[in-house]
Write an enzyme that holds these catalytic residues in place. Structure first.
Site, short mmCIF file in Angstrom:
data_model
loop_
_atom_site.label_atom_id
_atom_site.label_comp_id
_atom_site.label_asym_id
_atom_site.label_seq_id
_atom_site.Cartn_x
_atom_site.Cartn_y
_atom_site.Cartn_z
N TYR B 154 0.87 -1.32 -0.25
CA TYR B 154 0.00 -0.24 0.01
C TYR B 154 0.88 1.48 -0.40
O TYR B 154 0.75 2.15 -1.16
CB TYR B 154 -0.94 -0.24 1.32
CG TYR B 154 -1.54 1.08 1.23
CD1 TYR B 154 -2.75 1.12 0.58
CD2 TYR B 154 -1.96 1.51 2.14
CE1 TYR B 154 -4.14 2.51 0.34
CE2 TYR B 154 -2.51 3.02 2.40
CZ TYR B 154 -3.52 3.20 1.60
OH TYR B 154 -5.12 4.06 1.58
N LYS B 158 1.09 4.27 -2.84
CA LYS B 158 0.67 5.48 -2.66
C LYS B 158 2.19 6.15 -3.55
O LYS B 158 1.75 7.65 -3.91
CB LYS B 158 0.43 5.62 -1.30
CG LYS B 158 -1.76 4.99 -1.09
CD LYS B 158 -2.30 5.89 -2.31
CE LYS B 158 -3.56 5.32 -2.11
NZ LYS B 158 -4.47 5.62 -2.90
#
Lengths: 248, 252
Positions: B154, B158
């Site tokens: 994640y 990002k």
């Protein structure tokens, strides 16, 4: 209108970016205290705001002098009874390199850009803490993030410090409903940029991906957003407004 | 007059908690919104709950398939004649120790959070370049700025979104296409509801670490999105608007 019923103080508001901010906040419904060392200039802007149907007050204040700042905030309380918004826009710039930068200039730039922001924020925070509400926006600069040869080292140092001050105050004042943010513009078309040589203008433009200078109204729009109720969860943020010149 | 009157906006991931709030704000400000989600019922629900001067039109899109995105582009161009805004708000999450993450899991997170964002930017960006105008907003995360615990894929995805945003901002500025990001702090969504339950240890730590002492409300992101998509932000590109209650600004 996003700022109806709010009272705002904008420093350095007689011209350029500060004037655009005062006009935009008034357009959004705020009453505005127009502060500047140039009192006739501040009066003129105040008249423009009154013509828009807002309450306005011109104040002569040198933000680097504590007694000036204190009496200005006293006047704000007497006349308006509250202060919702402070925009620390007053700033000066000096040109020159490390060795030809007089000490007096260094002191002056730091005094106005950094100490002035600190003094005004402190006085504003006293009022805003009582209210349990406040919005502070500091006008920083891309020079606070990168080494910049267009200004003397004092300017970048002062703006870098303003960025950190923004974060410290955001941290400290968050529990009182006060947000503290900054806008970091680059290459805005003002009286200052009008003095640039053709060569300098060309060099600056060549480094801006959108291929033009910014407008004071574009800085003002960002400020209007950050001081609105809508932006209540934004604090400690430094909003870059530079046409893509710096993406850090 | 809304701030987005007359604008057509494609909102990908419009069926999530943040997407639903985005949809409400965009419609309130007068935009015509294609609410795109991989699950059509969720997009329909977001569209139903949006009221205002604009309109919301739900569509089913698989952002991992370029063909699906291209169909939506064709539909938007036929019906609206232009696409003024693109919002990439779809995402997925995975929390587990990094040594246990399988290649498939890594690829799934990177695919949805990063590759799909690139594909959407490419498909709609091409049309915006041809129009010589457009604004793209990608939704990043605190995980793009700081390392969060046991969320390696994640975080990497990002971080990639932020850099993709800057690279495209640089490349497309001459064509009048602005590309910016919003980095939300901690907001309750379907993805994190389990780990951020009230009373949980992680929730307590997040609140303590956030100067405002609370999570954000999805409605607190909408105005930032409206600002970045609007013409008011015409000199803003390659920027990241952090909306986090002071989380990133804070030390101890």
């Amino acid at each position: 209108m996003r700022l109806e019923g709010k009272v705002a103080l904008v420093t350095g508001a007689a011209r350029g970016i500060g004037r655009a901010i005062a006009l935009t906040l008034a357009k959004e419904g705020a009453d505005v205290i127009v502060s500047d060392v140039n009192f006739p200039g501040a009066q003129q802007v105040a008249q423009e705001l009154e013509a828009m149907g807002r309450r306005a007050l011109a104040v002569r204040a040198d933000v680097s002098i504590l007694s000036d700042v204190q009496s200005m905030f006293q006047k704000v309380v007497e006349e308006f009874g509250r202060l919702d918004i402070l925009v620390n826009n007053a700033g000066i710039i000096r040109r020159g390199s490390l060795e030809d930068h007089p000490d007096a200039d260094w002191e002056l730039v730091l005094a106005v850009n950094l100490k002035g922001t600190y003094y005004c924020s402190r006085e504003a925070a006293r009022i805003m803490k009582r209210q349990g509400y406040g919005r502070i926006v500091n006008i920083s600069s891309v020079a606070g993030k990168v080494g910049d040869l267009a200004s003397a080292p004092s300017y970048g140092a002062s703006k870098g410090a303003v960025n950190t001050l923004t974060k410290s105050l955001a941290r400290e004042l968050a529990p009182y409903g006060i947000t503290v943010n900054a806008v970091a513009p680059h290459a805005i078309e003002t009286e200052m940029s009008a003095e640039w040589s053709e060569e300098k203008r060309r060099l600056i433009l060549a480094q801006i991906p959108v291929g033009r200078l910014g407008r004071p109204e574009e800085v003002a729009a960002a400020v209007a957003f950050l001081v609105s109720d809508e932006a209540g969860f934004i604090t400690g943020e430094i909003l870059d407004l530079n046409g893509g010149y710096l993406m850090d | 007059m809304g701030r987005l009157s007359g604008k057509t906006v494609v909102l990908i991931g419009g069926g999530g908690a943040l997407g639903a709030a985005f949809c409400r704000h965009l419609v309130r400000e007068g935009a015509f919104v294609y609410v795109a989600d991989v699950a059509l019922p969720r997009a329909e629900e977001s569209a139903r709950r949006a009221e205002g001067a604009g309109q919301a039109h739900p569509v089913e899109v698989n952002a991992l398939e370029k063909g699906s995105l291209e169909r939506l582009l064709r539909q938007a161009m036929e019906e609206r004649g232009a696409v003024d805004g693109l919002v990439n708000a779809a995402g997925t999450h995975m929390k587990k120790p990094s040594v246990e993450v399988t290649e498939e899991e890594w690829n799934r997170v990177l695919g949805i959070n990063l590759t799909a964002v690139f594909l959407a930017c490419q498909v709609f960006g091409r049309a915006m370049i041809a129009q010589r105008r457009g604004a793209i907003v990608n939704i990043a995360s605190m995980a793009a700025h700081v390392g969060l615990h046991e969320t390696v894929a994640y975080c990497a995805s990002k971080g990639g979104v932020l850099m993709l945003t800057k690279a495209l901002a640089r490349e497309w500025a001459p064509y009048g296409v602005r590309v910016n990001a919003i980095s939300p702090g901690f907001f309750l969504t379907a993805l994190n509801r389990d780990v951020l339950q009230p009373g949980s240890e992680r929730r307590r730590r997040v609140e303590e670490r956030t100067p405002m002492g609370r999570l954000g409300e999805p409605d607190e992101l909408g105005p930032g999105l409206v600002y970045l998509l609007s013409d008011e932000a015409s000199f803003v590109t390659g920027s990241t608007l952090v909306i986090d209650g002071g989380f990133l600004a804070a030390g101890i």
